[in-house]
Design a protein around this motif. Structure first.
Motif, PDB file in Angstrom:
ATOM      1  N   LEU A   1      -1.899  -8.123  -6.754  1.00 40.43           N
ATOM      2  CA  LEU A   1      -0.904  -8.844  -6.346  1.00 40.43           C
ATOM      3  C   LEU A   1       0.191  -8.820  -7.494  1.00 40.43           C
ATOM      4  N   THR A   2       1.280  -7.796  -7.254  1.00 41.11           N
ATOM      5  CA  THR A   2       2.190  -7.468  -8.153  1.00 41.11           C
ATOM      6  C   THR A   2       3.678  -7.271  -7.842  1.00 41.11           C
ATOM      7  N   ALA A   3       4.443  -7.452  -8.794  1.00 38.81           N
ATOM      8  CA  ALA A   3       6.046  -7.189  -8.652  1.00 38.81           C
ATOM      9  C   ALA A   3       6.218  -5.825  -8.281  1.00 38.81           C
ATOM     10  N   SER A   4       5.740  -4.719  -9.027  1.00 42.10           N
ATOM     11  CA  SER A   4       5.864  -3.371  -8.622  1.00 42.10           C
ATOM     12  C   SER A   4       5.084  -2.461  -9.080  1.00 42.10           C
ATOM     13  N   LEU A   5       4.572  -1.286  -8.393  1.00 41.69           N
ATOM     14  CA  LEU A   5       3.878  -0.438  -8.874  1.00 41.69           C
ATOM     15  C   LEU A   5       4.321   0.935  -8.749  1.00 41.69           C
ATOM     16  N   THR A   6       4.041   2.036  -9.456  1.00 38.33           N
ATOM     17  CA  THR A   6       4.346   3.317  -9.555  1.00 38.33           C
ATOM     18  C   THR A   6       3.361   3.817  -8.383  1.00 38.33           C
TER      19      THR A   6
ATOM     20  N   ASP B   1      -4.146   5.525  -8.659  1.00 38.93           N
ATOM     21  CA  ASP B   1      -5.301   5.261  -9.354  1.00 38.93           C
ATOM     22  C   ASP B   1      -5.966   4.056  -8.724  1.00 38.93           C
ATOM     23  N   ALA B   2      -5.369   2.983  -8.312  1.00 38.45           N
ATOM     24  CA  ALA B   2      -6.105   1.737  -7.784  1.00 38.45           C
ATOM     25  C   ALA B   2      -6.806   2.200  -6.653  1.00 38.45           C
ATOM     26  N   ILE B   3      -6.335   2.977  -5.662  1.00 38.56           N
ATOM     27  CA  ILE B   3      -6.900   3.404  -4.353  1.00 38.56           C
ATOM     28  C   ILE B   3      -8.173   4.212  -4.819  1.00 38.56           C
ATOM     29  N   SER B   4      -8.049   5.230  -6.007  1.00 41.36           N
ATOM     30  CA  SER B   4      -9.282   6.196  -5.995  1.00 41.36           C
ATOM     31  C   SER B   4     -10.417   5.209  -7.072  1.00 41.36           C
ATOM     32  N   MET B   5     -10.048   4.112  -7.287  1.00 45.14           N
ATOM     33  CA  MET B   5     -10.772   3.122  -8.054  1.00 45.14           C
ATOM     34  C   MET B   5     -11.249   2.299  -7.093  1.00 45.14           C
ATOM     35  N   GLY B   6     -10.959   2.337  -6.119  1.00 48.82           N
ATOM     36  CA  GLY B   6     -11.686   1.419  -4.979  1.00 48.82           C
ATOM     37  C   GLY B   6     -11.232  -0.086  -4.710  1.00 48.82           C
ATOM     38  N   VAL B   7      -9.861  -0.280  -5.081  1.00 47.03           N
ATOM     39  CA  VAL B   7      -9.233  -1.467  -4.964  1.00 47.03           C
ATOM     40  C   VAL B   7      -9.170  -1.824  -3.346  1.00 47.03           C
ATOM     41  N   TRP B   8      -9.212  -3.032  -2.956  1.00 53.22           N
ATOM     42  CA  TRP B   8      -9.571  -3.339  -1.623  1.00 53.22           C
ATOM     43  C   TRP B   8      -8.115  -3.830  -0.969  1.00 53.22           C
ATOM     44  N   GLY B   9      -7.168  -4.222  -1.967  1.00 52.25           N
ATOM     45  CA  GLY B   9      -6.021  -4.548  -1.243  1.00 52.25           C
ATOM     46  C   GLY B   9      -4.674  -4.450  -2.256  1.00 52.25           C
TER      47      GLY B   9
ATOM     48  N   ALA C   1     -11.998  -9.782   2.906  1.00 48.06           N
ATOM     49  CA  ALA C   1     -12.956 -10.775   2.752  1.00 48.06           C
ATOM     50  C   ALA C   1     -14.038 -10.336   3.790  1.00 48.06           C
ATOM     51  N   SER C   2     -13.551  -9.908   4.957  1.00 49.29           N
ATOM     52  CA  SER C   2     -14.431  -9.467   5.966  1.00 49.29           C
ATOM     53  C   SER C   2     -14.711  -7.988   5.946  1.00 49.29           C
ATOM     54  N   GLY C   3     -14.377  -7.426   4.801  1.00 45.39           N
ATOM     55  CA  GLY C   3     -14.835  -6.216   4.630  1.00 45.39           C
ATOM     56  C   GLY C   3     -13.928  -4.984   4.982  1.00 45.39           C
ATOM     57  N   GLU C   4     -12.607  -5.179   5.144  1.00 47.53           N
ATOM     58  CA  GLU C   4     -11.628  -4.174   5.644  1.00 47.53           C
ATOM     59  C   GLU C   4     -10.433  -3.989   4.420  1.00 47.53           C
ATOM     60  N   LYS C   5     -10.239  -2.985   4.201  1.00 47.97           N
ATOM     61  CA  LYS C   5      -9.264  -2.656   3.166  1.00 47.97           C
ATOM     62  C   LYS C   5      -7.744  -3.011   3.605  1.00 47.97           C
ATOM     63  N   TRP C   6      -6.883  -3.426   2.740  1.00 46.08           N
ATOM     64  CA  TRP C   6      -5.337  -3.850   2.927  1.00 46.08           C
ATOM     65  C   TRP C   6      -4.566  -3.075   2.290  1.00 46.08           C
ATOM     66  N   LEU C   7      -4.302  -2.031   2.637  1.00 50.15           N
ATOM     67  CA  LEU C   7      -3.636  -1.066   1.892  1.00 50.15           C
ATOM     68  C   LEU C   7      -2.387  -0.415   2.801  1.00 50.15           C
ATOM     69  N   PRO C   8      -1.161  -1.132   2.633  1.00 51.71           N
ATOM     70  CA  PRO C   8       0.156  -1.123   3.493  1.00 51.71           C
ATOM     71  C   PRO C   8       0.424   0.487   3.254  1.00 51.71           C
ATOM     72  N   PRO C   9       0.945   1.185   4.487  1.00 56.50           N
ATOM     73  CA  PRO C   9       1.164   2.438   4.414  1.00 56.50           C
ATOM     74  C   PRO C   9       2.204   2.815   3.850  1.00 56.50           C
ATOM     75  N   GLU C  10       3.284   1.893   3.498  1.00 55.22           N
ATOM     76  CA  GLU C  10       4.457   2.371   2.662  1.00 55.22           C
ATOM     77  C   GLU C  10       3.981   2.607   1.166  1.00 55.22           C
TER      78      GLU C  10
ATOM     79  N   VAL D   1       0.772   3.413   0.231  1.00 54.70           N
ATOM     80  CA  VAL D   1      -0.149   4.425   0.205  1.00 54.70           C
ATOM     81  C   VAL D   1       0.541   5.813   0.408  1.00 54.70           C
ATOM     82  N   ALA D   2       1.798   5.969   1.026  1.00 52.09           N
ATOM     83  CA  ALA D   2       2.809   7.020   0.957  1.00 52.09           C
ATOM     84  C   ALA D   2       3.236   7.307  -0.390  1.00 52.09           C
ATOM     85  N   ARG D   3       3.549   6.396  -1.010  1.00 55.24           N
ATOM     86  CA  ARG D   3       4.040   6.592  -2.653  1.00 55.24           C
ATOM     87  C   ARG D   3       3.077   7.060  -3.408  1.00 55.24           C
ATOM     88  N   ALA D   4       1.708   6.646  -3.059  1.00 55.15           N
ATOM     89  CA  ALA D   4       0.521   6.980  -3.953  1.00 55.15           C
ATOM     90  C   ALA D   4       0.303   8.526  -3.648  1.00 55.15           C
ATOM     91  N   THR D   5       0.339   9.112  -2.187  1.00 51.48           N
ATOM     92  CA  THR D   5       0.071  10.305  -2.008  1.00 51.48           C
ATOM     93  C   THR D   5       0.886  11.319  -2.417  1.00 51.48           C
TER      94      THR D   5
END
Length: 140
Positions: A81-86, A92-100, A119-128, A130-134
């Motif tokens: 939960l963050t104000a901003s992420l590059t 890096d977060a996704i490659s290290m297995g962050v869940w959300g 908590a139910s075992g599904e990732k929460w990674l908003p497409p917008e 993920v696009a920045r990460a890609t």
């Protein structure tokens, strides 16, 4: 009921998160801290189901905590939960297995939805995000 550890270096936000989760019957906040070092210790000792972490905290931030969680195979699902992420931080977060990943500008209901989904075992990674990460790619 899902157990949670919270970590954010902004006291007002941390209190607000505690209040929101106290009102949600499916979450139990085991501990809340403004210190990344203490958050890592709490996660290791308490073994919560979820950890909601700020990425940018003095000394030890969320990415460093996630790296340790991964290396030590701690059984916790980490949500940032963050104000901003590059884009690179997201990658890096996704490659290290962050869940959300959530931005602090999102509504309270979105946080609760994210936490329930993770908590139910599904990732929460908003497409917008993920696009920045890609477009950034992971660190070498």
């Amino acid at each position: 009921m899902y157990s949670v550890v919270l970590a954010d270096d902004h006291p007002l936000l941390l209190r607000g998160l505690q209040g929101v989760l106290k009102a949600a019957p499916d979450f139990n906040v085991l501990a809340a801290t403004a210190s990344g070092v203490q958050a890592l210790s709490l996660i290791s000792d308490l073994r919560p189901d979820l950890a909601v972490l700020d990425v940018s905290m003095p000394n030890v931030g969320g990415l460093a905590i996630q790296r340790t969680v991964l290396q030590e195979r701690l059984p916790v699902k980490v949500i940032f939960l963050t104000a901003s992420l590059t884009g690179r931080q997201i990658a890096d977060a996704i490659s290290m297995g962050v869940w959300g990943i959530l931005l602090k500008e999102y509504a309270t209901e979105v946080l609760l939805d994210c936490m329930r989904q993770v908590a139910s075992g599904e990732k929460w990674l908003p497409p917008e995000l993920v696009a920045r990460a890609t477009s950034a790619g992971p660190c070498p």
